[in-house]
Every structure is written in structure tokens, then in C-alpha cells.
Enzyme design. Structure first.
Site, PDB file in Angstrom:
ATOM      1  N   ARG A 550       7.656  -4.407  -8.368  1.00  0.00           N
ATOM      2  CA  ARG A 550       6.573  -5.342  -8.629  1.00  0.00           C
ATOM      3  C   ARG A 550       5.331  -4.604  -9.120  1.00  0.00           C
ATOM      4  NH1 ARG A 550       4.762  -8.160  -3.658  1.00  0.00           N
ATOM      5  NH2 ARG A 550       5.137  -6.099  -2.786  1.00  0.00           N
ATOM      6  N   SER A 611       9.161   4.224  -2.422  1.00  0.00           N
ATOM      7  CA  SER A 611       9.904   4.184  -1.153  1.00  0.00           C
ATOM      8  C   SER A 611      11.111   5.116  -1.150  1.00  0.00           C
ATOM      9  CB  SER A 611      10.345   2.750  -0.863  1.00  0.00           C
ATOM     10  OG  SER A 611       9.224   1.906  -0.880  1.00  0.00           O
ATOM     11  N   ASP A 665       6.694   2.568   1.310  1.00  0.00           N
ATOM     12  CA  ASP A 665       6.544   1.193   1.801  1.00  0.00           C
ATOM     13  C   ASP A 665       6.190   1.148   3.280  1.00  0.00           C
ATOM     14  OD1 ASP A 665       8.984   2.221   2.524  1.00  0.00           O
ATOM     15  OD2 ASP A 665      10.155   0.468   1.978  1.00  0.00           O
TER      16      ASP A 665
END
Length: 925
Positions: A550, A611, A665
Site C-alpha cells: 500500500r 516487513s 510492521d
């Protein structure tokens, strides 16, 4: 007068609808723990949780206590679908003195009958084997059953009144009598019945006659259900229409609150004969019913049974005839003194009268045999009364059946219910119209339900053997299932050991001298502060952690945080291609987003959520240690990820990129939750992968210079155990899953916990269970051989399904082309529960090590801290979060830990890291 009498015996359909509703209400009362004692329909749990599947085999004893007899049977099943069981049985007359004497004498007599039966069936020299012979006890009286082989007698009926038995466990009384009895004496008389003429006693396994175990207790109704389940079609309701009346059915176990069982289904013995004892049926009682009740041994009790049981139907007719004679409607001018005698008019008389369609000749013969002198009109009217009494009984049975059908349909949340109903008893066999009325009236009352009636054959004998056989099959299966799943069951000591190992690896990871060899890398993030609420401005965030990523713009104002974002896909070819191609694709997506948001002319601080395991050497500089989650892009490992992104921006001539912070994350999750809760100093991810971070004292971080303040440590705990310290926990299933991944031997802890692997672990267990014939009756399941066919999301759906929604499990299995029975669905859920529980417990053990270290670091007797948590497994799985929190409380009792669900940690969190970095930089300036 005759029309008035017939009308009183006819119940309108709308009244039957009301009665059906009342019965359902009383059934719900009986099932509820709070109202059970107030219910007339007792809804007694039988602890029978499965019907036959055709694989049962072996020799089974049955002893049945009948109205004035004891029946003993030996049933042999061959595992052939139970289509051809062989039976040998013997009936013993039961003296009235024993029926009304002491309880011990009754059970000694039963044991003596059993003793003689076995002595005559088995050769005397077959006593040496230690093998035990299972026995099913058919005990047709109201009992409070607490296990399949434990039941307290509530009350005697049917002429029995033995002392010292009410309130006692009748199974134990029989077992004690059997244990006392020496097999072989020949005191009780009896007569043999052997319908299987070719069967020889030598087919019975020798040496079991002295070692009889009472395995199951049931009534004849349950036996009827089990017998009809032997015909290759599952039967879930049984109706006994005999001297007494009863019904049982397979209810959703979680609704049977009087039993502890919550999984699957359980057969419930309704004991519906007492329906109406509260007066709810008074408006449909005729004067004849009132007379029958008053003359009975239990006035005011068993009102429904007294309207439908064959023991009472002849009496109802008798009182109707007496009343009509007094009104001069029949038998005018003749002597009816014989009708004044209780019991003179039996059900057989009624059946003989109504089953004759050829005039009144047979009616006249029956009445004259009783000593009456009927004329033609009398014969016709007596026949009308008998038909009305029998028709009413059949309609009342249909109403009770309709109540059961509607209840089952509602509790299973089905639009339509198709079900097989086993039926037994002299009304069913002796009254030709009984089946027709039962079907047509129940269909009118429950149009959404279709019941197929199956005639039962020897429910109390053959059916009792089936109950016993199923009980033993399930017990053997439970042992095998427990053996398969036992490696996944972790004790408190196991979890404490994991906690200690995690703490040991954390210390090794923080120590500069041992960091390189630690499986928990304890990577510094250079994030030294959590949000304090004063952050302001607009920030970009990039979230890369899986197949989707995103791009976001985050507006942090005094009023709060607002965001806009877009999701972009990373094709597999790019994930597994070159690093240059991967980062070019990412820059293309960022530029596309900025154009859509009109941000191309602005240069905003960007927080990059990455991540994957990195060695961070600054807030905006991090070296990729290894790819995970299916990424294998070349030329990236060992490189500065932020620089790879900046290089791609340069290649794409995108100059407005200002990367100020790189976080994973887990850190983003902690920061996002820290904005809402200042006590949030731990981040936890349990989704496709798993990881944790926390605020460590700088004095303990040996890999970074400086002792002041705190720094967020990215644990990268997914690799915990890669050095072999968790090998003792790895099961056969875990090893197979690990060997088939793209990184065998790596991320060992993650492979026990995260969503990417749990479905595969379950699939491996299912394959073993099919091989052991514990699932799908051992039939081959080709589709189950396909890797990753069993998705982790199935675990959430399956464990969310209580008894009421187990059909959802079957829908999943049908999607996988697996032909699953209801029992398969229950076992499937147990497997999923074992795998997800272990995952939650291991996660809790790791977290316990973290919070205990924080407590010790700060010298606190009690630590209060919040964990910001994200990940689909934690958020969507119905039990994971509760299991994790409960286990954590057990392992770290001195830590008060709250959990706060992250709202977009990897997006909002990354922006907040950039915002905090901006704030602290401004403060320094």
C-alpha cells in the site's frame, strides 16, 4: 350423543399447532440448566454422541429388563455395514415378587439370567482369556444419566417398585451383581430363541464370560434410533408407540446444557410422556381421559402418554362406551357389567375392531367374546369410537414428531430438514393407518420438514448392541486421536521451558559478543520514542509486507489522524525476479498514487514499513538479512533497502522522495497503538508471519553505542529455534511442513505459529488420520494430497462453527471434494483447535519472556503494559486471542498486560515513526 363423543376425540389442526408450540417451549425448558427442573418434557442427555457408521464389529452382550421378563442377547457384528448381525437370545420370566421386592434381589436375578445365558452359550473351558465382553443394559425407566455408563433411577413405573434403587446408579448396581455372580450355575429358567439357525457359539471369542463390563445404559427408544441407523442411512429421530410413549433425537450438543459435552451432537431422550402434566392439555382432555387418569397408579402424571400409549387406549374406549351406554346411545337394554371391569377392553380388542373393513362381523365377534350383546348399530358405533381414539393418538404422535422436526430445523439453521425417523411399537405395527396419519399430520404442522419413517427391528436388543458397539468404536477412536494429537498438546512446564529459552535467546541477541549466533536477532530499530500526541503534519507511508502493498498519505492534526491509501499488487514474477525490477515497480506505484492525490509537486517525509528481517544501522538505513513470505528477488540481501528505493526513484527520475524512517510492521503496530495509548511499548504481529518488538533499556543493547534512554528492539522472533533449541517441540507434521517450504530449517518458530503454515500442519494431520481410518472411514482423498489446499482461513471458519453451524465445516470439506460425515466434521474441528491452541500458547510463551524482561529491567514488582497487536490470525480467529491472553496470564502473573488492536499499524504506524522522527529532529534543532 355419539357425534358429541366423536367430536371430543377430534382435535382441530389449529389446536395441534398450539400444542406443537407448547411442546417446543417445554423442550427448550428441559434443555436449559436453569429451567430443567421445571420442565415436563425432561430432555435427558443419553451421552450417545454418534450413530453407527457400519464399521462396528465384535461380540456384544445385551440384557433388557422388560415388563415381566429379562431378555439376554449375544449379538455379533461383522463391520459389513451392519446389514447381517447374528443374534442368539434367551428370555427369562421375571417373578412379580422380584419386581416388587428388594433392589439387590432384582439385580442379582438379572446377573443370574446373564450367568446362565453365557454358561449355555460358551463352552466351560473358555474362561482363561483376559478379554472383556461389553454389555449394553436396556433399562426402560426414567433415569438421570450423567455418563453413558452412569445413571440414577428417578422413578419406577410399569409395575416395578423395588426398594433401595431410586436415586442409585443402576449401572453400578448391575455391575456389582455381575461381579458377585459366579458364572455357570443354572438357577433361572428360560426359553431360547435363535433366528440365526446357522450360527454357532464357537464363533464367539472364548473366555469372556467371567469378565463382563457394563459399557452403556439406554432405554428402548434410543435402541430404536440405533437400530434404524444400521440400514445404511443415518437415523436421527426415534419414536416408540407402544404401551408407553417416548421419542429421542440427535440434538446439537451445545444446547444440551445438562451435559458437559459442547461439540457435535448428542441423543436426547425427551421423556415426552409427561408433557401436559402442568395442565397445558386440559382443554383437550375428554371425560374418558379423566376417568382413565383417576384409575391409574399415578393420577395427574404422564398425561400425554395416557392419551397415546397402547396401555391406556383400550381403557379410554372402555370409559367412552360406559358413558355412551349411560346416555342410551349404545347397548340399550343389555347388560354391560363386564365393561365396569378395569383392563377388560385391551388394545388388541381395539385393533381387531378397527382393522376390519368388511362390515361389522368381526366387531360383533369381539364384543360377544367379551360378554356383550351388540346389535348392528352398536357394532358400527363402537367401531367409530375405536377409530376416533386411535386416530387421535396417531395425530398426537404426529404433533410431538412435528415439534421435534421443527426444533431440529431451527437449531440447525436449515431452510428444509430431511431426516430419517425410526419407529417401533404395537401402534405402528398393529394399526395400518398409523404411519399415514403420522406422516400427513406432521407434514401439515411442519411443512419445511420431510420425515422418512423407517421400521425398527428389535430396537431394545439389536439397537442396544449397536449403542455398545458405537461406544467402543468411539472410545478406541478417541485413544487413537489422542495419540495423533498428543505431540501438539503442551503442558505448563513445556511452555515455561519455551519462555526460558526465548529469554536466553533474547539475551544472546542483545549481547554484542553472541548476537551473530543468536536465533532471535534482537535488531535495534533506532526508534527511541513513542508518540506523545504533539505530532503534526502530512506524511507519506509505504507498506511492503506481502503480495500486496500500500501507499498512503497520512494527515496528523490536533483533531486526530486521517488517511487515504491505495493497494497495489506485486506479481509473483516480480517477487521472485530481480531487486531492480521489484523496486522499480514500487516507485511506479508510488508515483501513480501521488498523481491521483495531487502530491507530485510536494516532498513529504516518508515512513517505509518493510516487513522483512533487516539489520538496521540507522533510522533510515537497514540491510536486508533474508527474504521471507515467498520473496526471493535477487541482488537485495545484504543491501541497504532505503538506498535500493532511492536508486529506483533516481532511475525513474522521481526527485520528490524523502525517506526518513524504515520500520517493520511490528514497530509500526506499536507506534500506531502508542498514539492512542501511551502505555503501549510492545508490538506483536500474528498473521501470515509473526514477530514482536518492545522498548528495551539502552544499557542492555550491546549492539548500539550509548546507555541512556530506550530503543525499540525488533526481535525477529520468527527465527527463534533455528539453532535447534526448539527441536523437542517439532512434531512429525511440523517437520514435513518445514521440509516443503522455500526455506527449510529457517523461521522455525514462525512455522509453528503463523497463518502461512497452520493450514498445512492441519492437512498433514488429516492425512495421517485418513491413513489410520479415523477420518472419512479411511477412504482415499486425492485432493487432500495437494499442498496448501487447506487454507488457514478454514481454521477460523471451522473453529467459529459450534454445533449449530457444523454444516459450514461440511461445506468447506465438500469444496475440497471430501465426503465428510457429521462425526468427521467434529473431529476436523478438534484437529484445528489443537493446532491453533498450540500456536497461541507458543506465542504467549514468547510474549511472557518479553514482559518479564521488561519488568525486571525496570525493577518493578508488577508491570503494567499494553501490547499493540495486528495480524489476521489474531484478529479473525475466534479463539486465538483468548487462548494467548489466558496463557500469558498463567506464565507471567506479575505482569498486567492489555492488548490493543492496531488500526493500520503498518501504514499509520510508519507515518507516525516519520512524524516522531520529524518532531524529535525539530526539537534537536
Amino acid at each position: 350423543q355419539i357425534q358429541r363423543a366423536l367430536r371430543s376425540l377430534s382435535i382441530p389442526l389449529d389446536r395441534l399447532h398450539i400444542m406443537k408450540s407448547h411442546m417446543i417451549q417445554d423442550m427448550c425448558k428441559g434443555l436449559s440448566r436453569q429451567t430443567h427442573t421445571l420442565a415436563n418434557v425432561r430432555m435427558l442427555p443419553t451421552y450417545i454422541c454418534s450413530t453407527p457408521n457400519g464399521t462396528e464389529k465384535g461380540n456384544f452382550l445385551v440384557v433388557e429388563l422388560c415388563q415381566n421378563q429379562v431378555r439376554t442377547l449375544l449379538v455379533t457384528l461383522y463391520g459389513d455395514g451392519n446389514m447381517s448381525p447374528q443374534m442368539l437370545y434367551k428370555i427369562f420370566d421375571l417373578p412379580e415378587s422380584i419386581m416388587q421386592g428388594e433392589g439387590e434381589a432384582l439385580f442379582d436375578f438379572i446377573a443370574q439370567c446373564l450367568s446362565q445365558f453365557l454358561a449355555e452359550t460358551i463352552s466351560p473351558d473358555a474362561n482363561s482369556s483376559e478379554e472383556r465382553l461389553p454389555l449394553g443394559f436396556v433399562f426402560p425407566f426414567s433415569c438421570k444419566q450423567t455418563q453413558l455408563n452412569k445413571a440414577e433411577l428417578l422413578s419406577w413405573s410399569k409395575g416395578f417398585s423395588c426398594s433401595g434403587v431410586v436415586g442409585k446408579d443402576v449401572v453400578q448396581l448391575l455391575q456389582s451383581a455381575i461381579d458377585r455372580k459366579q458364572v455357570g450355575s443354572n438357577e433361572a429358567g428360560g426359553h431360547w430363541l435363535n433366528p440365526w439357525r446357522g450360527w454357532k457359539s464357537s464363533q464367539f471369542t472364548p473366555g469372556q464370560l467371567c469378565r463382563v463390563d457394563v459399557v452403556a445404559l439406554m432405554n428402548d427408544t434410543v435402541g430404536t434410533l440405533m437400530t434404524c441407523s444400521m440400514e445404511g442411512r443415518p437415523c436421527e429421530i426415534a419414536v416408540v408407540a407402544d404401551k408407553g410413549s417416548n421419542c429421542c433425537f440427535m440434538a446439537e450438543a451445545h444446547l444440551v446444557e445438562m451435559a458437559e459435552e459442547t461439540s457435535g451432537r448428542m441423543c436426547v431422550n425427551t421423556e415426552w410422556g409427561c408433557f401436559g402434566d402442568d395442565g397445558i392439555l386440559n382443554d383437550i382432555l375428554t371425560p374418558y381421559d379423566v376417568c382413565v387418569d383417576e384409575e391409574s397408579s399415578n393420577p395427574g402424571e404422564k398425561r400425554f402418554e395416557k392419551m397415546v400409549g397402547s396401555l391406556y387406549l383400550g381403557e379410554i374406549v372402555r370409559h367412552a362406551l360406559i358413558a355412551l351406554t349411560s346416555e342410551k346411545a349404545i347397548f340399550t337394554g343389555t347388560d354391560i357389567a363386564v365393561l365396569k371391569e378395569k383392563g377388560v377392553f385391551t388394545i388388541q380388542h381395539v385393533l381387531d375392531i378397527i382393522n376390519n373393513e368388511e362390515g361389522t362381523t368381526e366387531v360383533r365377534r369381539v364384543l360377544e367374546a367379551l360378554g356383550l350383546q351388540p346389535n348392528e348399530r352398536d357394532c358400527g358405533r363402537v367401531q367409530q369410537v375405536c377409530r376416533a381414539v386411535m386416530g387421535r393418538a396417531a395425530s398426537l404422535y404426529a404433533t410431538g414428531l412435528a415439534a421435534i422436526l421443527s426444533y431440529m430445523r431451527q437449531t440447525r439453521e436449515m431452510e428444509t430438514l430431511l431426516v430419517n425417523v425410526g419407529v417401533e411399537g404395537e401402534l405402528y405395527t398393529g394399526y395400518p393407518r398409523f404411519e399415514e396419519i403420522l406422516q400427513s399430520v406432521s407434514r401439515l404442522l411442519s411443512p419445511e420438514c420431510m420425515a422418512t419413517l423407517l421400521p425398527s427391528r428389535d430396537g431394545s436388543g439389536r439397537g442396544a448392541a449397536m449403542v455398545t458397539a458405537v461406544a467402543l468404536r468411539l472410545a478406541a477412536q478417541r485413544l487413537q486421536v489422542a495419540e495423533v494429537l498428543s505431540p501438539l498438546r503442551l503442558s505448563h512446564a513445556d511452555l515455561e521451558k519455551v519462555q526460558a529459552l526465548m529469554r536466553q535467546e533474547m539475551d544472546r541477541g542483545l549481547d554484542k559478543n553472541t548476537n551473530a549466533n543468536a536465533s532471535v536477532r534482537m535488531l535495534p530499530t533506532y526508534v527511541s520514542h513513542t508518540p506523545d500526541g504533539t505530532e503534526r503534519g502530512d506524511f507519506l507511508a509505504l507498506d511492503l509486507g506481502g503480495t500486496n502493498f500500500r501507499v498512503l498519505v497520512v494527515h496528523v492534526t490536533e483533531a486526530g489522524i486521517s488517511m487515504a491509501s491505495e493497494i497495489y499488487v506485486i506479481p509473483a514474477a516480480i517477487m521472485q525476479g530481480t531487486g531492480e525490477g521489484l523496486f522499480n515497480h514500487i516507485i511506479d506505484c508510488i508515483m501513480d498514487f501521488q498523481k491521483k492525490q495531487n502530491l507530485m509537486t510536494e516532498t513529504l517525509p516518508l515512513g517505509f514499513t518493510f516487513s522483512f528481517p533487516c539489520q538496521q544501522v540507522g533510522l533510515d538505513k537497514a540491510l536486508l538479512l533474508t527474504w521471507t513470505k515467498g520473496f526471493t528477488a535477487s541482488g537485495c540481501v545484504g543491501q541497504d533497502v532505503v538506498q535500493l528505493l532511492r536508486d529506483a526513484a533516481q532511475r525513474k527520475q522521481h526527485s520528490g522522495l524523502k525517506v526518513v524512517a524504515l520500520v517493520n510492521d511490528t514497530v509500526g503496530t506499536m507506534m500506531a497503538c502508542g498514539y492512542d495509548d501511551p502505555k503501549c511499548e510492545i508490538g506483536l504481529i500474528v498473521g501470515t508471519g509473526t514477530n514482536a518488538c518492545y522498548m528495551e533499556e539502552m544499557r542492555n543493547v550491546g549492539t548500539v553505542e550509548g546507555d541512556q534512554g530506550r530503543m525499540c528492539i525488533n526481535m525477529e522472533w520468527g527465527a527463534f529455534g533455528d539453532n535447534g533449541c526448539l527441536d523437542h517441540l517439532f512434531t512429525h507434521f511440523d517437520r514435513i511442513v518445514d521440509e516443503t517450504t522455500i526455506n527449510p530449517g529457517k523461521q522455525r518458530f514462525e512455522k509453528l505459529i503463523s497463518g502461512m503454515y497452520l493450514g498445512e500442519i492441519v492437512r498433514q494431520i488429516l492425512l495421517v488420520m485418513v491413513e489410520k481410518q479415523l477420518l472419512f472411514q479411511g477412504k482415499p482423498c486425492p485432493k487432500l494430497q495437494t499442498r496448501n489446499i487447506f487454507q488457514t482461513k478454514f481454521l477460523s471458519t471451522i473453529e467459529l462453527s459450534n454445533g449449530l453451524a457444523l454444516r459450514q465445516i461440511r461445506a468447506i470439506l465438500q469444496e475440497l471434494e471430501l465426503d465428510a460425515s457429521f462425526e468427521d466434521s467434529v473431529l476436523m474441528r478438534e484437529v484445528c483447535q489443537a493446532v491453533s491452541l498450540r500456536a497461541a500458547q507458543l506465542c504467549a510463551a514468547g510474549l511472557a519472556a518479553v514482559v518479564e524482561k521488561m519488568r525486571e529491567n525496570r525493577g518493578l514488582d508488577q508491570l503494567t503494559v499494553t501490547v499493540g497487536v495486528d495480524g489476521t490470525l489474531y484478529k479473525l480467529h475466534p479463539c486465538f486471542s483468548n487462548n494467548l491472553q489466558k496463557t500469558l496470564k498463567d506464565l507471567a502473573p506479575k505482569c498486567n498486560v492489555s492488548f490493543l488492536l492496531s488500526e493500520d499499524g503498518s501504514g499509520k504506524g510508519a507515518a507516525l515513526v516519520a512524524a516522531v522522527a520529524n518532531r524529535t529532529a525539530t526539537a534537536r534543532q
